[in-house]
Design a protein around this motif. Sequence first.
Motif, short mmCIF file in Angstrom:
data_model
loop_
_atom_site.label_atom_id
_atom_site.label_comp_id
_atom_site.label_asym_id
_atom_site.label_seq_id
_atom_site.Cartn_x
_atom_site.Cartn_y
_atom_site.Cartn_z
N TYR A 127 0.82 -1.20 0.00
CA TYR A 127 0.00 0.00 0.00
C TYR A 127 0.86 1.26 0.00
O TYR A 127 0.60 2.22 -0.73
CB TYR A 127 -0.93 -0.01 1.22
N PHE A 135 -1.05 6.74 -5.91
CA PHE A 135 -2.40 6.38 -5.51
C PHE A 135 -2.87 7.30 -4.40
O PHE A 135 -2.12 7.60 -3.46
CB PHE A 135 -2.46 4.92 -5.05
N GLY A 137 -6.02 7.78 -1.57
CA GLY A 137 -7.14 7.08 -0.93
C GLY A 137 -6.64 6.27 0.26
O GLY A 137 -5.42 6.17 0.52
N GLN A 141 -9.60 1.47 0.47
CA GLN A 141 -9.94 1.82 -0.91
C GLN A 141 -8.95 1.21 -1.89
O GLN A 141 -9.32 0.77 -2.98
CB GLN A 141 -9.99 3.35 -1.05
N TRP A 142 -7.68 1.18 -1.47
CA TRP A 142 -6.66 0.57 -2.35
C TRP A 142 -6.91 -0.93 -2.51
O TRP A 142 -6.81 -1.47 -3.60
CB TRP A 142 -5.27 0.84 -1.79
N ALA A 144 -9.78 -2.38 -2.28
CA ALA A 144 -10.98 -2.56 -3.11
C ALA A 144 -10.65 -2.36 -4.58
O ALA A 144 -11.25 -3.00 -5.47
CB ALA A 144 -12.06 -1.58 -2.67
N SER A 145 -9.65 -1.50 -4.86
CA SER A 145 -9.30 -1.25 -6.26
C SER A 145 -8.64 -2.45 -6.92
O SER A 145 -8.55 -2.52 -8.15
CB SER A 145 -8.38 -0.03 -6.35
#
Length: 502
Positions: A127, A135, A137, A141-142, A144-145
């Motif tokens: 992350y 990136f 967020g 959120q990462w 989920a991406s």
Amino acid sequence: MLPENIPTVTVRGRFLFPDGRPLSGSLTFRAPSQITFPQSDVILGGPVVVQLDAQGAFEVTLPATDAPGMDPAGWSYTVSEQLAGVQPGRSYALLLPAEQPEVDLADVAPRDPSKPQYVAVRGASAYEVAVAEGFTGTEQQWLASLVGPAGAEGDQGPVGPAGPRGPAGPAGATGPAGVVQSVNGRSAADIVLAAADVGAIPSTAAGAAGGVATLGADGKVPTAQLPATSGGGAVTSVNGKQGDVVLNAGDVGAASATHTHTAADVGAEAAGTAVLLAGTQTISGAKTFSTVPSSTAAPTTANHLARKSYVDAAAFAGEWAPADHGLLAWAFDPVLGQSTALYPGSGPIRVTAVILRAPATINRVVWFATGYAGGLTAGSWAAIYNSAGTRVAATGDMSTAAYEPAEVHTAGGATISSPLTAAYSAAAGIYYVAWRLQYNTTTGDGPMLLAAESGAGSPPNQFGYTVVRRFGVYSTGAASAPASINVAAMENGANRFWCALA
């Protein structure tokens, strides 16, 4: 004690010679000269020195090197080893991130002295790499991406093989009765059974010669059906007596059960078969008594019964016994030889064998502390094991008020004890008392326990041709008393600690 909001890391380690003997010495952990924690209003400074214990082990808790808000930040500890017999001592840098609260020094210390010094650093997570690459967020959120859209539904596969047969269903209702096919093994249109076919006697045999007797209206066999040789006349005498005969024990050659009797009461013949309550008598053969015979007098010959008080007095012959001190059994009389005081060590399991000479109810495990300020932590316990190594009784966690050794907060020089969770009714035999104490070895808050002095380094552990472990140690401890111990695998240890049962 550090404030709770300062993250810490516990560092452990153990140093041994190549042959397994424990090394001695110390380790020094140096931080920058001063470290300030503004949020905790604390300033830390100076090195931390920790000594190796009798097993060559140490344990120390230090502030994490990445604690938030501390000044300075981004520093590491300098570890210096001073070990007896190992020259020169190593010195290396060490990071202690808070995300790993427990560290074994063998996992992070440099192994090859020819390699350059280094400091283990934490790498960036996936992350963190994504954020560095642009990136924006949260971490959720990462994550989920990373999940793409669902793919198109595939074609239906072929039909699989049939599964196993299921269980049988419940039984149906009982149908109507069928036609009788046979009776007592006979199959015919018209069956007639005789008495013999059903195991009975013919009615014509009742009251007939060679048959069976019948009962009259009074429920008795009529006199006419009784054999002529069966008697039925009046008694003319009993044991030579006539008239209204009353017999006593002497008339039938027996001993009276209603009064104290002598040989004269029962006669010469009865005296050979009954136990007399008075007078001299010789009893032969093996006898079993529901209550053990007792004697009020001391024995005067080798074959006389002896009272327990006489045996106890003869066995100790003027010496002090455990009972004289309010104890059931002890490992040894502490005043008969040289004694010393030793720390049992934090973590290992110490074992001392005691002999219970008579059945007794055990309520407590007892030690003698020459110095003890308290300070036991969770995982401290004591237990009793039989000669096969099976646990028969135990205390609770001795760091709690219910089971901590009594008088633990004295200045020392006193008997301390811990109660069992339940009293144990013990048979006579050999028992192993095992205990494990957990305490802060840096401050030395554990008890110094009475032990046998040994100038030779280790007192004798077993004698004779029958191998009996009398004391020992298990270097690997346990957080609670195990259900059994392997007595044969017990290490000899270096000291015999004194303990007792009460």
